[in-house]
Write a protein that holds these residues in place. Sequence first.
Motif, short mmCIF file in Angstrom:
data_model
loop_
_atom_site.label_atom_id
_atom_site.label_comp_id
_atom_site.label_asym_id
_atom_site.label_seq_id
_atom_site.Cartn_x
_atom_site.Cartn_y
_atom_site.Cartn_z
N PRO A 30 0.80 -1.31 0.10
CA PRO A 30 -0.12 0.01 -0.08
C PRO A 30 0.76 1.21 -0.08
CG PRO A 30 -0.90 -1.54 1.83
CD PRO A 30 0.24 -2.38 0.66
N LYS A 31 2.43 1.02 0.39
CA LYS A 31 2.28 2.75 0.45
C LYS A 31 3.70 2.66 -0.35
CE LYS A 31 4.82 1.89 4.73
NZ LYS A 31 4.20 0.42 4.77
N ARG A 40 7.51 5.28 -10.96
CA ARG A 40 6.75 5.31 -12.44
C ARG A 40 5.03 6.46 -12.53
NH1 ARG A 40 8.74 1.53 -11.65
NH2 ARG A 40 8.06 -0.79 -11.02
N ASN A 53 -13.12 5.60 -1.02
CA ASN A 53 -12.07 6.39 -2.33
C ASN A 53 -11.68 5.35 -3.09
OD1 ASN A 53 -12.04 8.80 -0.61
ND2 ASN A 53 -11.34 7.84 0.92
N PRO A 75 -10.57 4.15 -6.33
CA PRO A 75 -11.09 4.03 -7.57
C PRO A 75 -11.88 3.20 -8.62
CG PRO A 75 -8.72 4.99 -7.30
CD PRO A 75 -9.02 4.06 -6.42
N PHE A 79 -9.87 -4.55 -3.36
CA PHE A 79 -9.11 -3.14 -4.76
C PHE A 79 -9.19 -4.30 -6.05
CE2 PHE A 79 -7.77 -1.54 -0.47
CZ PHE A 79 -8.53 -0.71 -0.90
N TYR A 102 -10.38 13.13 -2.44
CA TYR A 102 -10.71 12.15 -1.48
C TYR A 102 -10.89 12.75 -0.07
CZ TYR A 102 -7.48 9.94 2.04
OH TYR A 102 -7.39 9.03 3.88
N VAL A 103 -12.35 12.25 0.75
CA VAL A 103 -12.35 12.56 2.16
C VAL A 103 -11.92 11.83 3.15
CG1 VAL A 103 -14.46 13.42 3.20
CG2 VAL A 103 -14.58 13.65 0.79
N ARG A 117 2.32 6.39 -2.53
CA ARG A 117 1.02 6.08 -1.94
C ARG A 117 0.08 5.95 -2.61
NH1 ARG A 117 0.83 7.31 4.43
NH2 ARG A 117 2.92 6.56 3.85
N TYR A 118 0.81 6.96 -3.55
CA TYR A 118 -0.84 8.21 -4.06
C TYR A 118 -0.49 7.19 -5.65
CZ TYR A 118 -0.86 11.12 -0.73
OH TYR A 118 -0.77 11.19 0.52
N GLY A 142 -2.72 5.17 -7.51
CA GLY A 142 -4.04 5.15 -8.04
C GLY A 142 -4.75 3.53 -7.80
N VAL A 143 -4.51 3.21 -7.30
CA VAL A 143 -5.46 1.90 -6.52
C VAL A 143 -5.81 1.23 -5.18
CG1 VAL A 143 -5.31 -0.35 -5.67
CG2 VAL A 143 -3.57 0.79 -7.56
N ARG A 144 -5.73 2.44 -4.31
CA ARG A 144 -6.97 2.24 -2.78
C ARG A 144 -7.11 3.73 -2.89
NH1 ARG A 144 -2.61 2.76 -0.35
NH2 ARG A 144 -1.38 2.77 -2.40
N PHE A 145 -6.90 4.61 -3.80
CA PHE A 145 -7.34 6.06 -3.40
C PHE A 145 -7.21 6.94 -3.91
CE2 PHE A 145 -4.14 5.95 0.31
CZ PHE A 145 -3.57 6.79 -0.26
N GLY A 146 -7.56 8.62 -4.25
CA GLY A 146 -6.60 9.52 -5.36
C GLY A 146 -6.59 8.66 -6.91
N ARG A 205 -6.97 7.99 -10.72
CA ARG A 205 -6.73 6.54 -11.63
C ARG A 205 -7.05 7.08 -13.00
NH1 ARG A 205 -8.62 0.68 -11.39
NH2 ARG A 205 -7.35 1.08 -9.19
N ARG A 235 -0.08 8.65 -12.17
CA ARG A 235 1.05 9.66 -11.65
C ARG A 235 1.07 10.59 -12.33
NH1 ARG A 235 3.19 7.63 -6.70
NH2 ARG A 235 5.36 8.44 -7.65
#
Lengths: 482, 100, 491
Positions: free
Chosen positions: A87-88, B20, B84, B86, B93, C94-95, C317-318, C320-324, C326, C343
Amino acid sequence: MQWETVIGLEVHAQLRTQTKLFGAASASYGGAPNSHVDAVSLGLPGALPVLNREAVRMAALAGLATHCDVQLRSVFARKNYFYPDLPKGYQISQFDEPICLGGFLDIESDGTPLRVGITRIHMEEDAGKSSHHAQGSWVDLNRAGVPLIEIVSEPDLRTPEQAVAYLRELRAILVYIGVNDGNLEEGSFRCDANVSVRRKGQSALGTRCEIKNLNSFRGIRDAIHYETARQIRRIEAGEAIVQQTRLWDVDQGRTAAMRSKEEAHDYRYFPDPDLPPLLIDADDLKTWAASLPELPAAKRARFQTTLGLDVAVAQHLCEDPTTADRFERALDEDQSPSRARSLASFLSGRIAGALNKSTRSWLDLDAALSDLAEVHDQWRAGKLSNKMLGDLLAAAFEAEDLFAKALAQARAAVGLLEQDTGELDAAIDRILAANPGQVAAYQGGKPKLLGFFVGQVMQALGGKANAQEVNRKLQERLGDPA
Amino acid sequence: MSDSNAITAEIVAKAARLSRIALSEDERLVMAEQLERVRAWAALLQDVPVADVAPMLHPHEGAMRLRADEDTGQTLTVSEVLANAPAQAEDHFLVPRVVG
Amino acid sequence: MSLIACARAIATGAQTATAVTERALSRIVAAEPHLNAMVHVDSDGALAQAARVDAAMAAGGPLGPLAGVPLTIKDLIAVAGLPLTAGSKMLAGYVPARDASVIVRLRDAGAVILGKTSLDEFAMGSTNETAVTGPARNPWDLGRVPGGSSGGSAVAVAAGYGYGSLGTDTGGSVRLPAALCGLVGLKPTYGRVSRSGVVAYASSFDQVGPMATTVRDAARLLAVIAGPCGEDATSRLEAVADYEAACDLPARGLRVGVVRSWLEGLTTETHDAVLSTQRRLEAAGAVTVEVTLPHAHLAVPAYYLIAMSEASANLARYDGVRFGHRAALEPDDDLDTLYARSRAEGFGAEVKRRIIMGTWALSSGYYEAYYDRACRVRRLIHGDLEAALRQCDVILGPTAPSTAWPLGSHTHDPVAAYQMDIYTTVANLAGLPAMSVPVGLSAGGLPLAIQLMAGAFDEATLLRCAASVERDAPALPSAPIALARALSGGV
């Protein structure tokens, strides 16, 4: 041409903490997808890692149990790479300053002792899990952030059997000290093997391949066998070994190279600025060292020397601490070698057999261990015949009550042999009178016929006789064979 | 340090791949020129003797704070975890298929 | 009215929290078209909190030190239920579900949160110009930058959107905009204030700090947000002093360090502002001590190399998978395309520059010469400050080389832009507390400022000295003239 295999192992063991390494979600196995996730293991903006104190204790304990130097100062770094289950975008892992350095493990393989060096033990977080479907890959983060220790051995192992012996011993130690559940199927104890070959007598190491996806001891043995043969074949055919990561395919029984990335990884390790150095208090370390339980090697040795158990029996009993503990609780005070040997085979033979055939588990038996030991002692003293014991155990294991209660009822129902001398003497009289030929043969020099008479007498008494007493009386009546 | 470390478009391309971040060829060229200027400016550091100086990684010496191994009610619900996202599929996910 | 005066007015019943909040909200409505400082205004939430304070007041209940005081929050800090954009397209929509630790503390103190302020994208900038919503305008001259990265917070406080704001300071991001907008801005000692819930830029530098119109206001805000936090492993246990009481102590006996080399390269007015502050402190009984920082000229490149390196990982972490954000994908696009396009689309140019440069500085073959070397130079700078602070209690110097500069001055030259942080980054490298204090206006009507630095966890001494500077410096007009003119229809 003589070849030698050189094997080094990297074991990932999940620490048995309640919560994750840096976040407070549950670290337990399974659960509905994404149900064991907190802000830290999800890598939310602004979420910060805070190290789990218990994971530190467990990692240090693993080091103490494998003769490592536990470092009073160690450092967490970020290992940077992109993957959906990370995740990070980085894994927090100890890199050049791990928590434990320089230990060893003594093992035995084919009766030969071997000391295997342990290079280091470091702490790190696990990744999540991806599963692959037609419309894409699915990511479940339950495992993400679960605490692991990675135990790296020196390349001291030479055969697949040694590798398995090392892993069994390491697994037993981690389970004994309570830091790992030893479960290979659920992946809480996983192993990667670095395998290379070289000509015997050569000191330089050959090019190694790392084998992953090893999730059983058998798989590890087979994979190393396969990989050794593959590498020798290649070299003998004049081809070079390419350093690569290979996956073990259980179904096909072969290793295959992972799809190579376009470019080499550059993990850009650097110290995690969110985590100052981990400092361990020297007094805490002393307390932890003092808290170490008896380790499997010591227990095995004690079982052999003071209880007189065979190597194989001691090994079997000591493979996991609960089995050893059950045995010792059943054994209780009378630790004479003859009783210990008998009780060990009673538990691992008769009782384990009865368990296998029933729906009960060892856990059900825990409350009745001293009762079982008493049954064993009565049987050994001849107060229960084999048949009575069989009936008793069958009844106790089949009943639906709690085992302790079922056992008590079965014991009451079967009772103990009340030796009626008159009845026994009468039966012996009858049998000897009915078989004059065998009596003559016995006395003429066929001592083995004693068994025949014992069997006949027991049958005449419906199995309810003390076999030792029958033996004694028959010998008395028949006299010594010529 | 010499110009052998100079940031070229190829070096930018490699770092962008590791990061990336998709860059067009033009963007790579512009960025190489800008980053090389930053690097050349930062080359000021190369003349400082630091062999005997340990890297300073944290502002303060001393230990980090640890936490107890307790469930402090921080676990998110599955819907919070995915709130959140996508793209998702059956509480997971969802990403383009990765060859495992 | 100061924050302290506002809190007192509410606590004594002279004003209601609702009236104060309504006034702040109407100020935002009037001035925002000129200033562009807010990325989100939460009128309903603010008025609801004000009503709660008024109800508590009516019930005679105890009120917190910030009860009913309207504040704004830099949009790098999570406020539950409000958007958290970090000034980036990446986090559009994002909230967060939870408050940052500092927000929990503000709420416990009774504060009213008006909304979120604009910032340079992911706090990467010194001018507020990299914000995805466009730059906020300096209320003292609408053609000039407010400074960054907490530019929106500075503009909000200067324009009267409430009585204070929380910014974040990684290399000067609280102090620089405070200086350029005529405010007090304080960067606490690293570890003094929790970073939990604050979007990370460079983790070993980031600190949340208060921005306000007076030193005492900043002291009160700091007292509320300071202290240990179990969610931040770098948070520290040192006791939190009585910061407001420190503001009452005289400067007499303070040893004020002056770095001669820091007086070069300044505009004349900024140079004179530092010197006259020094003279006024001497007049108040402080003793000037000359100190040297032999490695300070290396601070900015060392700072940038470390900050970019840490940022390259922090912003991974940005993805496009869990938030943010895509990117829209074609059916055949693979995972790496998802990452690289999301990104590329989500991050702005400066953020991409810093991530790529940080990635490079950490990568094989460059790590030793760049990242590692910068960390070693960091220790040298830390050593300089430790040595200097053995000779003095505070170090006086400039916050910025000049007053606010025109928008668009450094858009194409990153090095020139980075040089604006020349006086602020040393405090972040060493983890020390520092603050910017306004000392009047330039001839052109722009705020002048000085910077003070003190020893680790000695914010009390910092505030004590700052209060003296503030007492004796020429006062600023109660409202920025340019803004007043704009609001009255002029230009």
